[in-house]
Write an enzyme that holds these catalytic residues in place. Structure first.
Site, PDB file in Angstrom:
ATOM      1  CG  ASN A 113      -1.580   1.326   1.461  1.00 20.10           C
ATOM      2  OD1 ASN A 113      -2.491   1.717   0.747  1.00 20.10           O
ATOM      3  ND2 ASN A 113      -1.104   2.057   2.478  1.00 20.10           N
ATOM      4  CE1 TYR A 121      -0.390   7.518  -6.145  1.00 18.44           C
ATOM      5  CE2 TYR A 121      -2.157   7.843  -7.734  1.00 18.44           C
ATOM      6  CZ  TYR A 121      -1.697   7.296  -6.559  1.00 18.44           C
ATOM      7  OH  TYR A 121      -2.525   6.528  -5.795  1.00 18.44           O
ATOM      8  CB  SER A 139      -4.449   4.515  -8.546  1.00 19.56           C
ATOM      9  OG  SER A 139      -5.222   5.670  -8.833  1.00 19.56           O
ATOM     10  CB  ALA A 184       3.938   6.924 -14.938  1.00 19.95           C
ATOM     11  CB  SER A 185       4.277   5.171  -9.889  1.00 24.62           C
ATOM     12  OG  SER A 185       3.168   5.654  -9.156  1.00 24.62           O
ATOM     13  CE  LYS A 186      -0.325   3.991  -6.327  1.00 28.62           C
ATOM     14  NZ  LYS A 186      -0.089   3.027  -5.249  1.00 28.62           N
TER      15      LYS A 186
END
Length: 254
Positions: free
Chosen positions: A94, A161, A148, A163-165
């Site tokens: 998480n 963010y 997400s 792109a990371s998810k």
């Protein structure tokens, strides 16, 4: 939320980013479902307070410091959790940073981009690898990655963010194939915009966009996501792997 009827009785689960917000809601629900929960976070004082509160309620929780940007911290945390709990049956990835909220692509700098990727992507990869031996030994290991719904609809002005998810969704599918032979399931839960401390920066206009666009037109709260995480850790989902479950009130339907 309704009682989860000891779905996770006897399980040992590590939740990262568990000191507050969604992570605290997950740790609480998992412990209420009967598991022993390792709560890991970089926020030492928040973590201490949250562990103390859940312990007062009679829940089996333990606190561990964790900095996902530091490989040594990751290894130390995973080793300590496995030693204290006597093994590991579940991992909830998480912990994450947002950092790029409210900025266009051209307003992002390299240091910010790298920070988000280091914590959200590399950190998740490293803590997962550190836990894999114990999850294999469990014989019923489960990994739940917190993605997400932002990559599912292309949320603007949040590029690092998002792109990371997106990377976590891809990692979920690839890893599910790698560890399936070890009877480890790997799934992602993709919440919509949820009212927690980490989303305090979000303007009310974005909350209204979500609320108006949902099939279930109300504010999303942490407890709305906890049931999906508990389900993904439980025996109810043992033949489900490599999947992305959007929990957003129908804002995105996939």
């Amino acid at each position: 939320m309704p009682a989860l009827n000891q779905l996770l009785a006897g399980r040992r689960v590590l939740v990262t980013g568990a000191a507050r917000g969604l992570g605290l809601a997950f740790a609480t629900a998992i412990a209420e479902a009967g598991a022993s929960v390792a709560m890991a976070d970089i926020l030492e004082e928040n973590l201490r307070q949250s562990v103390a509160e859940l312990t007062r309620r009679g829940l089996q929780v333990h606190g561990y410091l964790l900095d996902l940007a530091d490989p040594q911290s990751i290894d130390t945390c995973a080793r300590s959790v496995v030693e204290q709990l006597g093994g590991l049956d579940g991992l909830v990835n998480n912990a994450a940073v947002t950092n790029s909220g409210g900025r266009s692509s051209e307003q992002l700098d390299i240091a910010l981009w790298d920070k988000v990727m280091t914590v959200n992507v590399r950190g998740t990869w490293l803590i997962t690898n550190a836990c894999l031996p114990a999850l294999r030994a469990s014989g019923r290991g489960s990994i739940v990655n917190l993605a997400s719904d932002t990559p599912l609809w292309g949320a603007p002005n949040l590029l690092a963010y998002v792109a990371s998810k997106s990377a976590l969704i891809g990692m979920t599918r690839s890893l599910a194939r790698e560890v399936g032979a070890d009877n480890i399931t790997v799934n992602a839960v993709a919440p919509g915009l949820t009212r927690v401390e980490a989303t305090e920066y979000v303007p009310e206009e974005r909350y209204r966009t979500y609320q108006d666009g949902r099939a279930l037109q109300r504010l999303q709260l942490p407890d709305d996501v906890s049931g999906a995480v508990v389900f993904a850790l439980s025996d109810l989902s043992r033949f489900i792997t490599g999947q992305v479950l959007a929990v957003n009130g129908g804002f995105v339907m996939n």
